[in-house]
Design an enzyme around this catalytic site. Structure first.
Site, PDB file in Angstrom:
ATOM      1  N   ASN A  22      16.244  40.490 132.362  1.00 21.66           N
ATOM      2  CA  ASN A  22      15.683  40.317 133.723  1.00 21.66           C
ATOM      3  C   ASN A  22      16.391  41.229 134.725  1.00 21.66           C
ATOM      4  O   ASN A  22      16.452  40.938 135.910  1.00 21.66           O
ATOM      5  CB  ASN A  22      15.793  38.844 134.152  1.00 21.66           C
ATOM      6  CG  ASN A  22      17.243  38.401 134.204  1.00 21.66           C
ATOM      7  OD1 ASN A  22      18.127  39.076 133.662  1.00 21.66           O
ATOM      8  ND2 ASN A  22      17.494  37.285 134.842  1.00 21.66           N
ATOM      9  N   ASP A  28      21.434  37.797 128.501  1.00 25.40           N
ATOM     10  CA  ASP A  28      20.920  36.441 128.684  1.00 25.40           C
ATOM     11  C   ASP A  28      20.302  35.900 127.387  1.00 25.40           C
ATOM     12  O   ASP A  28      20.172  36.629 126.400  1.00 25.40           O
ATOM     13  CB  ASP A  28      19.889  36.418 129.822  1.00 25.40           C
ATOM     14  CG  ASP A  28      18.926  37.597 129.741  1.00 25.40           C
ATOM     15  OD1 ASP A  28      18.855  38.371 130.720  1.00 25.40           O
ATOM     16  OD2 ASP A  28      18.323  37.774 128.668  1.00 25.40           O
ATOM     17  N   GLU A 250      39.953  27.735 116.978  1.00 30.03           N
ATOM     18  CA  GLU A 250      40.780  28.855 117.421  1.00 30.03           C
ATOM     19  C   GLU A 250      42.149  28.254 117.666  1.00 30.03           C
ATOM     20  O   GLU A 250      42.317  27.416 118.548  1.00 30.03           O
ATOM     21  CB  GLU A 250      40.265  29.497 118.705  1.00 30.03           C
ATOM     22  CG  GLU A 250      41.069  30.725 119.042  1.00 30.03           C
ATOM     23  CD  GLU A 250      41.264  30.957 120.525  1.00 30.03           C
ATOM     24  OE1 GLU A 250      41.204  29.990 121.293  1.00 30.03           O
ATOM     25  OE2 GLU A 250      41.482  32.108 120.912  1.00 30.03           O
ATOM     26  N   ASP A 320      38.226  38.637 122.578  1.00 26.44           N
ATOM     27  CA  ASP A 320      39.571  38.734 123.182  1.00 26.44           C
ATOM     28  C   ASP A 320      40.361  39.912 122.627  1.00 26.44           C
ATOM     29  O   ASP A 320      41.458  40.207 123.120  1.00 26.44           O
ATOM     30  CB  ASP A 320      40.404  37.478 122.869  1.00 26.44           C
ATOM     31  CG  ASP A 320      39.894  36.238 123.579  1.00 26.44           C
ATOM     32  OD1 ASP A 320      40.128  35.131 123.033  1.00 26.44           O
ATOM     33  OD2 ASP A 320      39.265  36.368 124.641  1.00 26.44           O
TER      34      ASP A 320
HETATM   35  O1  ISL Z   1      44.157  36.755 124.851  1.00 22.62           O
HETATM   36  C1  ISL Z   1      44.410  36.201 123.835  1.00 22.62           C
HETATM   37  C2  ISL Z   1      44.238  36.824 122.503  1.00 22.62           C
HETATM   38  O2  ISL Z   1      45.193  37.840 122.404  1.00 22.62           O
HETATM   39  C3  ISL Z   1      44.929  34.802 123.847  1.00 22.62           C
HETATM   40  O3  ISL Z   1      45.986  34.601 124.733  1.00 22.62           O
HETATM   41  C4  ISL Z   1      43.780  33.899 124.236  1.00 22.62           C
HETATM   42  O4  ISL Z   1      43.719  33.727 125.620  1.00 22.62           O
HETATM   43  C5  ISL Z   1      43.987  32.577 123.541  1.00 22.62           C
HETATM   44  O5  ISL Z   1      43.850  32.860 122.192  1.00 22.62           O
HETATM   45  C6  ISL Z   1      42.945  31.541 123.948  1.00 22.62           C
HETATM   46  O6  ISL Z   1      41.681  32.141 123.935  1.00 22.62           O
HETATM   47  C7  ISL Z   1      40.571  31.266 124.194  1.00 22.62           C
HETATM   48  O7  ISL Z   1      40.820  30.443 125.328  1.00 22.62           O
HETATM   49  C8  ISL Z   1      40.924  31.092 126.590  1.00 22.62           C
HETATM   50  C9  ISL Z   1      39.832  32.139 126.843  1.00 22.62           C
HETATM   51  O8  ISL Z   1      40.245  32.953 127.940  1.00 22.62           O
HETATM   52  C10 ISL Z   1      39.655  33.025 125.629  1.00 22.62           C
HETATM   53  O9  ISL Z   1      38.591  33.945 125.850  1.00 22.62           O
HETATM   54  C11 ISL Z   1      39.340  32.131 124.452  1.00 22.62           C
HETATM   55  O10 ISL Z   1      39.085  32.908 123.280  1.00 22.62           O
HETATM   56  C12 ISL Z   1      40.823  29.994 127.627  1.00 22.62           C
HETATM   57  O11 ISL Z   1      39.644  29.253 127.389  1.00 22.62           O
HETATM   58 CA    CA Z   2      20.005  39.004 132.585  1.00 27.22          CA
END
Ligand code: ISL
Ligand code: CA
Length: 541
Positions: A22, A28, A250, A320
């Site tokens: 959009n 999205d 995670e 990340d």
């Molecule tokens: O940045 C990282 C990987 O090198 C870690 O410090 C990461 O922030 C950590 O693994 C947690 O990550 C998850 O929770 C965070 C979010 O910012 C990340 O994107 C998510 O994958 C908080 O919710």
């Molecule tokens: Ca969009």
């Protein structure tokens, strides 16, 4: 219920950067729906969506303000229902990101919890300060304090991440009940599981001061504590066990023993975990201080985890992490060759492979030129902290180029056309300028592309019982080559040989039929071309 998540490959989508329909420059849900045929053609079976819930986007959706609604940037609940239904029709399963260590500070619960008399006060961790400072000395994942002072109530609230991500209080049974309802809401909609965000830090044993550390002072009080295991067993018993689904955690800073305690089947907690140790082999203590990449170190850590866990969630990339071809391969002359080799490495390991959008194209780190092109809160906070510590801007920028999470968040290049076919608007974050030679359309038509190589390897793996279920044994790990074996007992075995250099090498006495080569080698003559991966086996492999 079968463990279908042990044979399928998971493809992670970062919706914001996948496909815009959009023209607001933001990917999205209708965009993902429109690209299901392309995803199906890759040969994956499960899609993991990074958060698409209502959020003020302080941490790009990992700060949720309403778990039961879709952020308008991404679409509506009806769009989500359509996506789940269409995915099912294509025999694709959808997995959502479950972020329950914290909510957004704009979540209704948190807004109400600001009133000390509210029953929601105890949904979060509120404490009076000590002296004129915070309740303890903990430091956050995002290079800030862990406590935010609330003048109205005169107390502080805990946030392990940004100050707009207050931690939930799992000593309060009402919180667990709310989380169970959220999980049921999505499972009833037909999703097939959850990727559980920082799931091993939920329960804080105590709020005492931590031992001073360079990063995460205080983490000994919340990493993989017994209280968290009890929470996970409860979620498994009350919710997950009642649906045909899986849960991958995670789990930050886990050791193999912690990993076993979280995902060995007998524990009744998670099905799989993402460990981080292999992703820390090219850094000193924290990811911002990079060290020279060593294939040997990477392979030895991976081999240890292959042996320590019954089943691994194998990954080289996510939203990340920097791009693996820029980090573990070569993102210039040998970009294509090294991306194909890394694909064979990942998909030949024992466990469930997780691919991240763009990895199948051999996407590289971003080519930005300055900090103001970055969007990630972690990068911005760390740059501010390093500036306070008088790190010169050139050094700081080099650190960002190597380690910023935005390396993984550049928009998906669909075509060589305007804005790489990602949007007809202005993209929310810059598109890599190399999209003219790295894009889906071009690679889809090129039998020698990274994408074509991923499709071949995914098909090969799907048809190989040895790769799907065999045991793993590392044969050699040097900074030139990594060689390992997968076997099903007896003679049924394959040998995977990976060249991590720009030179042709002779890895020594290995024999067998070439079952797969990323460089078109048909006959095994004992040599590996630059960044070539070869899988050798017998007739019955
Ligand atoms: O940045 C990282 C990987 O090198 C870690 O410090 C990461 O922030 C950590 O693994 C947690 O990550 C998850 O929770 C965070 C979010 O910012 C990340 O994107 C998510 O994958 C908080 O919710
Ligand atoms: Ca969009």
């Amino acid at each position: 219920m079968s463990d279908w998540w042990k044979t399928e490959i998971v493809y992670q989508i970062y919706p914001r950067s996948f496909q815009d329909t959009n023209n607001d420059g933001i990917g999205d849900l209708p965009g993902i729906l429109s690209r299901l045929p392309e995803i199906k053609r890759l040969g994956v079976g499960i899609l993991w969506l990074s958060p698409v819930y209502a959020s003020p986007n302080d941490d790009n959706g990992y700060d949720i303000s309403d778990y039961r609604s879709i952020h308008p940037d991404f679409g509506t609940l009806e769009d989500m229902d359509r996506l789940i239904a269409e995915a099912r029709r294509l025999d694709l399963r959808i997995v959502m990101d479950l972020v329950i260590n914290h909510t957004s500070d704009e979540h209704e619960w948190f807004r109400k919890s600001r009133d000390p008399q509210s029953p929601y006060r105890d949904y979060y961790i509120w404490k009076p300060g000590v002296g004129d400072g915070p309740p303890n000395n903990w430091t956050s994942f995002f290079a800030e304090d862990c406590w935010e002072f609330d003048p109205a109530s005169g107390e502080y609230y805990l946030h392990l991440f940004s100050r707009k991500q207050p931690d939930l209080n799992y000593r309060n049974p009402a919180v667990l009940r709310e989380v169970e309802e959220i999980m049921r809401f999505w499972l009833e909609k037909g999703i097939s599981g959850f990727r559980c965000d920082v799931i091993n830090v939920l329960f804080k044993d105590s709020l005492d001061d931590g031992k001073k550390k360079l990063i995460l002072t205080g983490s000994e009080h919340y990493i993989s504590r017994e209280g968290t295991h009890e929470i996970l067993r409860t979620l498994r018993r009350d919710v997950l066990s009642r649906y045909d689904c899986f849960a991958v955690g995670e789990t930050v800073f886990v050791t193999p023993q912690m990993g076993r305690d979280l995902c060995e089947p007998s524990r009744g907690e998670l099905d799989m975990i993402f460990s981080f140790e292999h992703m820390e082999t090219d850094q000193y203590i924290v990811k911002w201080f990079r060290r020279r990449f060593s294939p040997r170190r990477l392979a030895k850590v991976i081999a240890r985890w292959q042996g320590e866990l019954t089943w691994n969630a194998n990954y080289f990339e996510n939203h990340d992490q920097p791009r693996s071809v820029s980090r573990f391969g070569d993102d210039s002359l040998y970009r294509s060759a090294s991306a194909k080799m890394l694909c064979v490495f990942l998909l030949s390991l024992r466990g469930t492979p997780f691919l991240y959008q763009g990895q199948e194209l051999g996407m590289t780190n971003f080519d930005y030129e300055s900090m103001d092109e970055l969007r990630d809160i972690e990068s911005r906070n760390v740059d501010k902290m390093l500036k306070r510590l008088h790190f010169p801007s050139g050094i700081r920028w080099r650190m960002m180029q190597k380690s910023s999470r935005d390396n993984a968040r550049t928009p998906y290049p669909w075509t060589a056309g305007k804005e790489a076919g990602f949007t007809d608007g202005t993209p929310w974050i810059g598109i890599n300028k190399n999209y003219s030679e790295i894009n889906y359309d071009m690679e889809d038509r090129d039998p020698d592309s990274v994408l074509a190589s991923y499709r071949r390897m995914i098909r090969f793996r799907a048809e190989s019982p040895i790769l799907l279920t065999g045991s793993f044994r590392l044969l050699r790990a040097t900074n030139r080559s990594v060689i390992f074996e997968r076997s099903l007992g007896g003679e049924r075995r394959v040998t995977v040989l990976l060249n991590f250099t720009k030179r042709t090498i002779r890895p020594g006495n290995f024999a067998g039929k070439v079952l797969l080569s990323t460089a078109g080698t048909a006959e095994w003559t004992g040599r590996l071309l630059p960044y070539e991966a070869v899988i050798l086996g017998g007739d019955d492999a």
